[in-house]
Design a protein around this motif. Structure first.
Motif, PDB file in Angstrom:
ATOM      1  N   ALA A  43      36.103  16.266  -7.641  1.00 30.88           N
ATOM      2  CA  ALA A  43      35.026  15.967  -6.983  1.00 30.88           C
ATOM      3  C   ALA A  43      34.532  17.000  -6.054  1.00 30.88           C
ATOM      4  CB  ALA A  43      34.846  14.215  -6.555  1.00 30.88           C
ATOM      5  N   ALA A  44      35.560  17.149  -4.944  1.00 38.68           N
ATOM      6  CA  ALA A  44      35.268  18.075  -3.880  1.00 38.68           C
ATOM      7  C   ALA A  44      34.686  19.647  -4.441  1.00 38.68           C
ATOM      8  CB  ALA A  44      36.463  18.204  -2.833  1.00 38.68           C
ATOM      9  N   LEU A  45      35.483  20.042  -5.326  1.00 36.04           N
ATOM     10  CA  LEU A  45      35.054  21.417  -5.906  1.00 36.04           C
ATOM     11  C   LEU A  45      33.650  21.250  -6.633  1.00 36.04           C
ATOM     12  CD1 LEU A  45      38.527  22.418  -7.694  1.00 36.04           C
ATOM     13  CD2 LEU A  45      37.463  23.166  -5.874  1.00 36.04           C
ATOM     14  N   ALA A  46      33.426  20.213  -7.191  1.00 42.17           N
ATOM     15  CA  ALA A  46      32.158  20.024  -7.854  1.00 42.17           C
ATOM     16  C   ALA A  46      31.007  19.986  -6.793  1.00 42.17           C
ATOM     17  CB  ALA A  46      31.842  18.802  -8.875  1.00 42.17           C
ATOM     18  N   ALA A  47      31.254  19.460  -5.740  1.00 40.54           N
ATOM     19  CA  ALA A  47      30.009  19.594  -4.571  1.00 40.54           C
ATOM     20  C   ALA A  47      30.016  20.906  -4.063  1.00 40.54           C
ATOM     21  CB  ALA A  47      30.825  18.628  -3.445  1.00 40.54           C
ATOM     22  N   ILE A  48      31.065  21.540  -3.914  1.00 43.19           N
ATOM     23  CA  ILE A  48      31.135  23.021  -3.508  1.00 43.19           C
ATOM     24  C   ILE A  48      30.528  23.839  -4.537  1.00 43.19           C
ATOM     25  CG2 ILE A  48      32.572  25.101  -2.971  1.00 43.19           C
ATOM     26  CD1 ILE A  48      34.465  23.260  -1.826  1.00 43.19           C
ATOM     27  N   ALA A  49      30.955  23.878  -5.598  1.00 42.06           N
ATOM     28  CA  ALA A  49      30.133  24.586  -6.948  1.00 42.06           C
ATOM     29  C   ALA A  49      28.404  24.225  -6.988  1.00 42.06           C
ATOM     30  CB  ALA A  49      30.716  24.255  -8.097  1.00 42.06           C
ATOM     31  N   LEU A  50      27.983  23.068  -6.640  1.00 42.57           N
ATOM     32  CA  LEU A  50      26.720  22.570  -6.572  1.00 42.57           C
ATOM     33  C   LEU A  50      25.903  23.299  -5.529  1.00 42.57           C
ATOM     34  CD1 LEU A  50      26.893  18.772  -8.045  1.00 42.57           C
ATOM     35  CD2 LEU A  50      25.792  20.734  -9.312  1.00 42.57           C
ATOM     36  N   ALA A  51      26.550  23.275  -4.452  1.00 35.93           N
ATOM     37  CA  ALA A  51      25.914  23.695  -3.263  1.00 35.93           C
ATOM     38  C   ALA A  51      25.672  25.369  -3.511  1.00 35.93           C
ATOM     39  CB  ALA A  51      26.733  23.660  -2.085  1.00 35.93           C
TER      40      ALA A  51
END
Length: 827
Positions: A43-51
């Motif tokens: 989930a943390a990686l997904a948030a970074i990638a979306l940003a």
């Protein structure tokens, strides 16, 4: 990827193409994980990638956006696929529930598959209890209901299960577990992709509560309709009063084309289809869906143009496009919504959306977008052979512009087939280990025959059943043509599976040869093809040997290789009338390794040792057969067997092979089959292997008493006591590696025998949670007390032992393990 302008005048952004490529690459990277991380990490990686992606979208004019789009999209895909995997893995079967009697209530979720009187079916769970207490199970189960004997008791015959019915039944479950071999089919991945997290069998013995049909539901109406159509095809085409055996085979093919029941096709027919390169036509493939979509679009467009009001409301070409894809989707759903059908529908829908949107992207971007959409929906499709064959074929046709070159339609058809065959040659060798030489001839007839005649007649038969008779006749005519081609001596050419780098080079070479380039540039593709065509796997050095104990379930199958010779000891079990270890495991494995078998040794007649022999002998016509089977055994008709008799020995490449059992007199009054097991000793003066079949205590005692202690060389050392010579205690039975007698049964591996053999490594070939309880715990304890390292096939998969590294065993589950594979704690 350069900037391009579509028909609307809008510039296509190159960062979007790089982002699509990143989505595919990120998904592929996640599939290489051996263990899943926690959901919070993904989930943390997904948030970074979306940003990062939002920032790229807001700053459109910065050129470095295209370089950031690929890693950001890759990271997002990696994280999202990981989250999906974590969520799915959370419903896994608890190990404590394996092998326990559990009462299940649920609905038959798909039309059952019947084979040899047994049923295999998907069961959608509603509730489960054990000893009156509710238990938590995966939502989807894959169950079998077997006739005959089960657990030593007579079983009730399988009922006529129908999709949508609610049943109450008792079952025993286990975690998804399949054979794990080099270049083999990953059954556990297939179960994962199908959403199945537990397999098992129905308990239907006289002491078990009888399975009970509770009622009929409205759930899964499509599956119920598919089952009804399949039954109608069987009744119409395969009626024994009006049809021959060939008609029965035709019924299976028609069922595969109409409702996607590929299991209805006989194994012998599949062998012919693969040998002639037409297997893609005999199931619901991308070609069928595409042709159906084209025909439906043409019919809808023709009807739409008949109405001026409809044309004014919506252009006919748009209505035809949407209607064709909608009907093709319906056909794909009715045919079982298999992975190839899903992939094709998604590809067609992606192209249709671009057209309706008014975008005319360059073909590489359209191709990449379709690929990314398919991967986003089903990331694990990247590990399917069909994914790569279909997308590479479409890309090659686009790049070579084969269909648009000068000439008529017939010439364009043959040109397309030739281009695809040549370009996919390296990929075909890598995936299947063989190439059909006659595929061009076979497909020249089969493609139009199946797509324009057989399939339309089969589909129309749903409304007019007499058309199935015509379709069956067409299938039989095609079968004569394909059978004649498959019988050619060089219909197929087998080749060892090349490493990925060689396959990639060969694929590039094949593409270069078919592109519309000057011939000097095309010629550069020829040397790139050579590594694929000439690749030979590494063999043992002179004087060395190696053993590959294949993972075949409950049975024995060991491949022995020297510098220039190959021996196969036993051929594994027969799983059903249509499936055995030879056809499913050994033949693909031998082909991938590029093996030419010199001798097949069948230790004795039991089916778990001879079940795959016919397939191996058919693949290896030059192989000699050595066995203790009776003179009237059915295998004698395929290859006359020489008797194995103690004292026979031969030398290959500095390695000695010697048979220690049975004695010649044993054939005068043969005992039970286990007692007649051929015992083979393999030695090179430094290392020794002992393959013993299913010998039991009496035969072990006889072997111990028949050998006298003798030194085996000054260099003999015991790795358990470094520096201490063991030549005074080693005997003619001593071995570094031992194939555990009778799969670890209580009737074998006596203390006296183990003391005489004194193995360092013992290999147990047994099925996961087999009904015999092999290997028995007391037997394992005997090996542990002597300091023997025990390798079990359920934990190890295929086990590779080499005389040059006698202390090491390479386990396939360790080297190729991925997170969807079943992990078993070593005992």
């Amino acid at each position: 990827m350069t900037d391009t302008v579509d028909d609307t005048g809008q510039q296509a952004r190159p960062w979007l193409a790089w982002g699509l490529l990143g989505l595919v690459a990120g998904s592929a990277c996640q599939l290489q994980q051996q263990r899943l991380w926690g959901g919070a990490a993904y989930a943390a990686l997904a948030a970074i990638a979306l940003a990062c992606l939002v920032g790229i979208g807001l700053r459109r004019r910065r050129r470095w956006n295209r370089w950031l789009a690929l890693p950001a999209a890759a990271l997002l895909a990696f994280a999202l696929v990981g989250l999906r995997a974590v969520q799915f893995a959370g419903d896994a079967l608890a190990p404590a529930l394996e092998g326990r009697d559990i009462a299940l209530t649920g609905v038959v979720a798909a039309m059952p598959q019947r084979n040899d009187g047994a049923l295999r079916f998907r069961f959608e769970l509603e509730s489960a209890s054990m000893a009156g207490r509710p238990v938590q199970l995966p939502p989807q189960l894959y169950l079998g209901w077997y006739p005959g004997l089960g657990g030593g008791e007579a079983q009730r015959q399988p009922a006529d299960l129908r999709a949508g019915e609610r049943w109450l039944l008792a079952a025993r479950l286990k975690a998804p577990h399949g054979n794990f071999n080099p270049h083999g089919f990953d059954y556990e991945l297939w179960l994962w992709e199908q959403g199945l997290q537990a397999t098992g069998y129905v308990r239907a013995g006289p002491k078990d509560p009888p399975p009970r049909r509770i009622g009929v539901t409205w759930r899964h109406p499509v599956e119920a309709a598919r089952q009804s159509v399949r039954d109608r095809i069987d009744a119409r085409v395969a009626d024994p009063s009006t049809s021959s055996g060939q008609a029965g085979k035709a019924a299976g093919l028609l069922a595969a084309l109409v409702v996607g029941d590929q299991a209805a096709i006989d194994r012998a027919d599949w062998d012919v289809f693969r040998a002639t390169g037409v297997a893609h036509l005999m199931s619901i493939s991308g070609l069928h869906i595409t042709m159906f979509a084209w025909a439906a679009a043409w019919a809808i467009g023709w009807l739409w143009r008949r109405s001026a009001r409809l044309c004014l409301a919506w252009p006919a070409q748009h209505a035809a496009l949407v209607g064709g894809i909608a009907l093709a989707t319906g056909y794909a759903v009715f045919s079982g919504w298999g992975v190839p059908a899903q992939r094709t529908v998604l590809m067609l829908a992606t192209v249709a959306v671009l057209r309706l949107w008014g975008r005319r992207w360059p073909w590489p971007q359209v191709w990449l977008l379709a690929c990314a959409v398919v991967v986003a929906v089903d990331p694990w499709a990247l590990l399917q052979a069909g994914f790569w064959l279909s997308f590479v074929a479409v890309g090659v046709l686009f790049a070579s512009d084969a269909g648009a070159q000068a000439g008529g339609r017939l010439a364009a058809f043959f040109r397309e087939q030739a281009v695809v065959t040549l370009a996919l040659l390296p990929l075909t060798v890598l995936l299947f280990g063989q190439v059909s030489v006659v595929s061009l001839l076979a497909n020249a007839v089969a493609i139009p025959w199946v797509t324009l005649l057989v399939t339309p007649l089969a589909l129309a038969g749903v409304l007019a059943p007499p058309l199935w008779d015509l379709a069956a006749w067409a299938v039989q005519v095609l079968g004569l043509w394909l059978g004649w081609l498959a019988a050619w001596p060089w219909a197929t050419v087998a080749a060892a599976a090349p490493p990925p780098w060689a396959a990639a080079a060969g694929l590039l070479g094949g593409i270069l040869l078919v592109l519309r380039l000057p011939w000097p540039l095309r010629a550069l593709g020829l040397p790139l093809l050579l590594p694929v065509l000439l690749w030979q796997p590494e063999r043992p050095l002179e004087g060395e040997f190696e053993l590959l104990a294949a993972d075949i379930g409950q049975g024995n199958a060991v491949i022995v290789r020297t510098a220039g010779h190959t021996l196969v000891y036993d051929s594994g079990p027969r799983y059903s009338r249509e499936s055995d270890a030879g056809h499913r495991v050994l033949v693909p494995l031998l082909r991938a390794l590029g093996e030419r078998v010199d001798t097949l040794v069948l230790s004795h007649r039991d089916a778990d040792h001879t079940g795959g022999a016919a397939a191996v002998l058919a693949m290896q016509p030059q192989a000699a057969l050595v066995s203790s089977i009776e003179d009237d055994h059915e295998l004698q008709a395929l290859r006359k067997a020489a008797r194995c008799v103690a004292g026979q020995r031969w030398h290959w490449d500095g390695v000695e092979f010697e048979l220690l059992h049975p004695q010649a007199d044993d054939y005068l009054a043969p005992a039970k089959s286990n007692a007649m097991s051929c015992v083979l000793r393999i030695a090179n003066g430094r290392q020794t292997a002992l393959l013993v079949g299913d010998i039991e205590a009496a035969q072990e005692a006889r072997l111990v008493s028949s050998v006298r202690a003798k030194p085996v060389g000054r260099q003999a050392q015991d790795d358990r006591s470094p520096g201490v010579s063991t030549s005074s205690t080693r005997t003619a039975l001593s071995a570094d590696v031992l194939l555990v007698p009778h799969h670890g049964s209580k009737t074998s591996s006596t203390p006296a025998f183990l003391q005489a053999v004194r193995p360092r490594i013992a290999i147990v070939q047994a099925g996961y949670r087999n009904r015999f309880g092999h290997p028995a715990p007391p037997v394992l304890e005997r090996y542990r007390l002597q300091g023997v390292r025990v390798i079990q096939s359920p934990q190890c998969g295929a086990a590779w032992w080499r005389s040059v590294q006698p202390q090491a065993v390479q386990c396939q589950r360790a080297t190729a393990f991925r997170y969807w594979n079943h992990r078993i704690a070593s005992p």
